[in-house]
Write a protein that holds these residues in place. Sequence first.
Motif, mmCIF file in Angstrom:
data_model
loop_
_atom_site.group_PDB
_atom_site.id
_atom_site.type_symbol
_atom_site.label_atom_id
_atom_site.label_comp_id
_atom_site.label_asym_id
_atom_site.label_seq_id
_atom_site.Cartn_x
_atom_site.Cartn_y
_atom_site.Cartn_z
ATOM 1 N N ARG A 1 0.908 -1.405 0.017
ATOM 2 C CA ARG A 1 0.161 0.259 -0.174
ATOM 3 C C ARG A 1 0.935 1.364 -0.031
ATOM 4 N NH1 ARG A 1 -3.532 -0.497 5.194
ATOM 5 N NH2 ARG A 1 -4.124 1.615 4.694
ATOM 6 N N PHE A 2 0.356 2.369 -0.302
ATOM 7 C CA PHE A 2 1.010 3.642 -0.232
ATOM 8 C C PHE A 2 0.155 4.871 -0.368
ATOM 9 C CE2 PHE A 2 0.589 2.523 -4.880
ATOM 10 C CZ PHE A 2 -0.069 3.949 -5.326
ATOM 11 N N SER A 3 0.698 5.943 0.366
ATOM 12 C CA SER A 3 -0.040 7.181 0.175
ATOM 13 C C SER A 3 0.319 7.908 -0.866
ATOM 14 C CB SER A 3 0.092 7.899 1.461
ATOM 15 O OG SER A 3 1.380 8.290 2.122
ATOM 16 N N THR A 4 -0.277 8.920 -1.551
ATOM 17 C CA THR A 4 -0.043 9.712 -2.503
ATOM 18 C C THR A 4 -0.853 11.042 -2.828
ATOM 19 O OG1 THR A 4 0.893 9.913 -4.685
ATOM 20 C CG2 THR A 4 -1.355 8.693 -4.277
ATOM 21 N N VAL B 1 -11.246 6.296 6.383
ATOM 22 C CA VAL B 1 -10.697 7.460 6.523
ATOM 23 C C VAL B 1 -9.671 7.719 7.560
ATOM 24 C CG1 VAL B 1 -11.427 10.039 7.051
ATOM 25 C CG2 VAL B 1 -12.790 8.424 5.302
ATOM 26 N N ARG B 2 -8.654 8.709 7.344
ATOM 27 C CA ARG B 2 -7.969 9.168 8.517
ATOM 28 C C ARG B 2 -8.027 10.637 8.939
ATOM 29 N NH1 ARG B 2 -3.589 5.468 9.390
ATOM 30 N NH2 ARG B 2 -3.329 3.869 7.589
ATOM 31 N N THR C 1 -3.870 -1.362 -1.757
ATOM 32 C CA THR C 1 -4.329 -0.174 -1.011
ATOM 33 C C THR C 1 -3.650 1.145 -1.388
ATOM 34 O OG1 THR C 1 -4.931 -1.398 0.748
ATOM 35 C CG2 THR C 1 -5.282 0.973 1.301
ATOM 36 N N VAL C 2 -4.575 2.248 -1.625
ATOM 37 C CA VAL C 2 -3.975 3.624 -2.044
ATOM 38 C C VAL C 2 -4.565 4.551 -1.199
ATOM 39 C CG1 VAL C 2 -3.613 5.191 -3.786
ATOM 40 C CG2 VAL C 2 -3.474 2.982 -4.562
ATOM 41 N N GLU C 3 -4.068 5.350 -0.289
ATOM 42 C CA GLU C 3 -4.494 6.532 0.430
ATOM 43 C C GLU C 3 -4.193 7.702 -0.252
ATOM 44 O OE1 GLU C 3 -3.944 6.422 4.526
ATOM 45 O OE2 GLU C 3 -3.294 4.335 4.671
ATOM 46 N N LEU C 4 -5.117 8.492 -0.370
ATOM 47 C CA LEU C 4 -4.912 10.111 -0.879
ATOM 48 C C LEU C 4 -5.032 11.088 0.218
ATOM 49 C CD1 LEU C 4 -7.577 9.750 -3.790
ATOM 50 C CD2 LEU C 4 -5.129 9.372 -4.081
ATOM 51 N N ASN D 1 -12.462 2.432 -10.040
ATOM 52 C CA ASN D 1 -12.587 1.705 -11.341
ATOM 53 C C ASN D 1 -11.444 0.748 -11.585
ATOM 54 O OD1 ASN D 1 -14.809 3.060 -12.237
ATOM 55 N ND2 ASN D 1 -13.889 4.472 -13.251
ATOM 56 N N ARG D 2 -10.633 1.130 -10.576
ATOM 57 C CA ARG D 2 -9.354 -0.065 -11.052
ATOM 58 C C ARG D 2 -9.667 -1.097 -9.637
ATOM 59 N NH1 ARG D 2 -4.400 0.694 -14.511
ATOM 60 N NH2 ARG D 2 -4.896 2.380 -15.549
ATOM 61 N N GLY D 3 -10.553 -1.035 -8.882
ATOM 62 C CA GLY D 3 -10.753 -1.771 -7.844
ATOM 63 C C GLY D 3 -9.583 -2.115 -6.702
ATOM 64 N N TYR D 4 -8.942 -0.826 -6.372
ATOM 65 C CA TYR D 4 -8.004 -0.668 -5.236
ATOM 66 C C TYR D 4 -8.979 -0.269 -4.212
ATOM 67 C CZ TYR D 4 -4.016 -0.254 -8.421
ATOM 68 O OH TYR D 4 -3.132 -0.643 -9.333
ATOM 69 N N GLU D 5 -8.554 -0.628 -2.959
ATOM 70 C CA GLU D 5 -8.987 -0.163 -1.579
ATOM 71 C C GLU D 5 -8.505 1.071 -1.408
ATOM 72 O OE1 GLU D 5 -9.064 -1.748 2.873
ATOM 73 O OE2 GLU D 5 -7.304 -1.663 2.010
ATOM 74 N N MET D 6 -9.355 2.019 -1.082
ATOM 75 C CA MET D 6 -9.125 3.493 -1.020
ATOM 76 C C MET D 6 -9.311 4.183 0.324
ATOM 77 S SD MET D 6 -10.561 6.673 -3.452
ATOM 78 C CE MET D 6 -12.264 6.545 -2.802
#
Length: 359
Positions: A105-108, A198-199, A128-131, A162-167
Motif C-alpha cells: 500500500r502507499f499514500s500519494t 478515512v484518517r 490499497t492507495v491512500e490520498l 474503477n481499478r478496484g483498489y481499496e481507497m
Amino acid sequence: MDTRDGARPVGQPLIIPIFIPHMGCPHQCIFCNQRAITGKTAQTPSADQIQQAVRRFLKYGKKRPSTTQISFFGGSFLGLEKKTIRSLLGAAMPFVRAKDVDSIRFSTRPDTISQESLNLLDGFPVSTVELGVQSMNDQVLDAAGRGHRASDTVVAADLLKNRGYEMGLQMMVGLPEDDDDGAMETARRIAELEPDFVRIYPTLVLEGSQLAGRYRDGRYHPMALAACVTLVKRLFLYFDTHHIPVVRMGLQASDGLTSSGGFIAGPYHPAFGHLVHGEMVLDAISSALDRMEKRPDPLTISVHPCMVSRVQGLHKQNISRLKKAFDLKKIVLHQDGCLAKDYLMVAGQHVTLPQTMVR
C-alpha cells in the motif's frame, strides 16, 4: 519464514511502514515538515534497507497478523520518478511472493493519480492507495499551499474505484481559512466518494514549516485541544452513519516529535484517539442519565473489560465530569465480559456505542 501458517493464533493486521518523507511532493505545504514527524531525512531507501525493515517487523508478535502489508508513507508515492516507483515496489515484491506479506500500500497526492501513473502499478501486488485529500474546499487548499484542487480528488477517487483498489482518504482539521462547518462539508464530500476508510489529522505547528512563522507572528492560531477533540468526534460520528471506518485520529508521530523540539503548538496529544472515544462514551452515558427521572447514587455502569479505559476517560476525567454534571457521589464500574463491546449498561439501561469505535 512464513508468517501465514496456522502455527500461531491470528492477531490484528500488520502494516510495515517504509518512510519516504516528502519524496515525490512538488509542493511544500505550509503545515509540513516530514522530518519532524518521522525523524527521517528525504532519502530513497535502498532495496536492502527495505528488506531489513520488513524482516525486522515480521519477527514481532506472538500472533500472526490477520493481514500484512508493506506501506510506503510520508511522501507522494506516485509523484516519484518511474524508475524509483518500480524499484521500491520491486524491493517489496519478494515478500509477497514468499507469502510473508499479503500486499503493498502507499499514500500519494490526488493529483498524481492518472491512468498513466496507475499503469505503473500493473504487475505489482498493490491493494490499497491512500490520498492526502486534507480538504475539499479550494480556498483552504490554496491557503495550505497544496497545489491541487478538490476536483483532483474526485477524479482520483473515481480512477481508483474503477481499478478496484481499496481507497483511503486523509483529511485535516484546523487548516488556515477552515472552520468546523468547512470540516463537516469536507466530510460530506468525502463520504460521497465512498472511501473504504478515512484518517483524520489535526493541523499542528511544526518547526521548519511555513506555519511556524505564521504562528509566531500571530497570523495563525491553532485549534485548542478540547475543541479539536469535539470536532473530530463529530466527524467520526458522521462517517460512522455512512458506514465508513475512521482508522486513525491524530498524528502518528515518532517518539521524538515533542522531545526533539519539532512540535511547537496545536492540538497534539499522544492519545488523541482515546480522547475522542472517551468523549463519545461520555456523551452516550450523559444522554442516558438525562433520560432518567431519578438517578441512582451510587451509579453502576456495566461495561466489557476492554472498554473500561474509554468509559473512565483519560485520567478518569469522564468519571469526574459525570459526578459533577449529575451531582453523583459515587460511580461503580462493573466489568462484564458477557456484554458486547459496543454496549453499556447504565443503571440497568442499555446504551449503544458506534460499532466502528470498538473494532
